[in-house]
Design a protein around this motif. Structure first.
Motif, PDB file in Angstrom:
ATOM      1  N   UNK A 141      51.451 -81.402 -98.640  1.00 18.67           N
ATOM      2  CA  UNK A 141      50.431 -81.498 -97.470  1.00 18.67           C
ATOM      3  C   UNK A 141      50.674 -79.901 -96.705  1.00 18.67           C
ATOM      4  N   UNK A 142      51.780 -79.669 -96.665  1.00 17.51           N
ATOM      5  CA  UNK A 142      52.048 -78.171 -96.146  1.00 17.51           C
ATOM      6  C   UNK A 142      51.604 -76.921 -97.075  1.00 17.51           C
ATOM      7  N   UNK A 143      51.796 -77.232 -98.464  1.00 20.00           N
ATOM      8  CA  UNK A 143      51.096 -76.050 -99.288  1.00 20.00           C
ATOM      9  C   UNK A 143      49.635 -76.201 -99.053  1.00 20.00           C
ATOM     10  N   UNK A 144      48.999 -77.196 -98.882  1.00 17.07           N
ATOM     11  CA  UNK A 144      47.534 -77.341 -99.027  1.00 17.07           C
ATOM     12  C   UNK A 144      46.946 -76.787 -97.517  1.00 17.07           C
ATOM     13  N   UNK A 145      47.970 -77.181 -96.461  1.00 14.61           N
ATOM     14  CA  UNK A 145      47.312 -76.711 -95.212  1.00 14.61           C
ATOM     15  C   UNK A 145      47.473 -75.176 -95.339  1.00 14.61           C
ATOM     16  N   UNK A 146      48.741 -74.629 -95.630  1.00 10.60           N
ATOM     17  CA  UNK A 146      48.977 -73.260 -95.674  1.00 10.60           C
ATOM     18  C   UNK A 146      47.918 -72.508 -96.493  1.00 10.60           C
ATOM     19  N   UNK A 147      47.485 -72.803 -97.458  1.00 10.13           N
ATOM     20  CA  UNK A 147      46.315 -72.436 -98.448  1.00 10.13           C
ATOM     21  C   UNK A 147      45.184 -72.529 -97.619  1.00 10.13           C
ATOM     22  N   UNK A 148      44.783 -73.480 -96.991  1.00 10.69           N
ATOM     23  CA  UNK A 148      43.395 -73.350 -96.184  1.00 10.69           C
ATOM     24  C   UNK A 148      43.284 -72.535 -95.096  1.00 10.69           C
ATOM     25  N   UNK A 149      44.530 -72.455 -94.279  1.00 15.66           N
ATOM     26  CA  UNK A 149      44.553 -71.600 -93.273  1.00 15.66           C
ATOM     27  C   UNK A 149      44.558 -70.116 -93.859  1.00 15.66           C
ATOM     28  N   UNK A 150      45.151 -69.715 -94.842  1.00 13.62           N
ATOM     29  CA  UNK A 150      44.994 -68.498 -95.123  1.00 13.62           C
ATOM     30  C   UNK A 150      43.692 -68.027 -95.735  1.00 13.62           C
ATOM     31  N   UNK A 151      42.908 -69.151 -96.350  1.00 11.39           N
ATOM     32  CA  UNK A 151      41.629 -68.717 -96.811  1.00 11.39           C
ATOM     33  C   UNK A 151      40.791 -68.367 -95.603  1.00 11.39           C
TER      34      UNK A 151
END
Length: 150
Positions: free
Chosen positions: A19-29
């Motif tokens: 969940x954290x990996x996915x969230x950080x990826x979306x935030x970075x994008x």
């Protein structure tokens, strides 16, 4: 987080990591979309940020740090020099080498991008989160910092 552990103390590290990996990826994008990178490649952006963070470096040092061939790095930095964001000067210890540095224009470009991302994130936090939720995020950020601080 969708998969909360059913019993207190249950290890949910795999779910949390995903969940954290996915969230950080979306935030970075989303944050990347807030500043104009123009036609710069990921490598060119990495070079600018590395020169800002670590100071002047040779083409070969930058290539090694980014895991690419020296010739490829030479191609990547040419547009940055042409834009006036980096400048090369002869290495005082070895005149055959060129040392690249960030110019004031390069620093300004980095600062403008950071400012745009910061402004966007501040606005979205104010618009979507209550004061109590902002406090929760602040506490979570302190915990997350422990994951990345050495």
């Amino acid at each position: 987080m969708p998969d909360q552990p059913k019993h207190p103390g249950t290890d949910c590290s795999e779910t949390l990591a995903a969940e954290l990996r996915s969230l950080v990826s979306r935030l970075k994008r989303n944050m990347r979309a807030q500043s104009d990178h123009g036609d710069l490649t990921v490598t060119q952006i990495a070079v600018l940020l590395r020169l800002e963070r670590e100071g002047p470096a040779s083409v070969s040092e930058l290539a090694r740090a980014e895991g690419i061939r020296t010739q490829s790095m030479g191609t990547a930095i040419a547009p940055l020099e042409a834009a006036g964001w980096i400048v090369g000067t002869p290495d005082p210890g070895d005149g055959r080498r060129t040392i690249l540095s960030l110019t004031n224009a390069g620093r300004a470009w980095i600062d403008e991008g950071r400012s745009a991302r910061q402004d966007w994130l501040s606005r979205i936090i104010r618009a979507r989160l209550s004061g109590a939720e902002q406090e929760q995020i602040l506490a979570a950020v302190a915990i997350l910092a422990r994951l990345v601080d050495e």
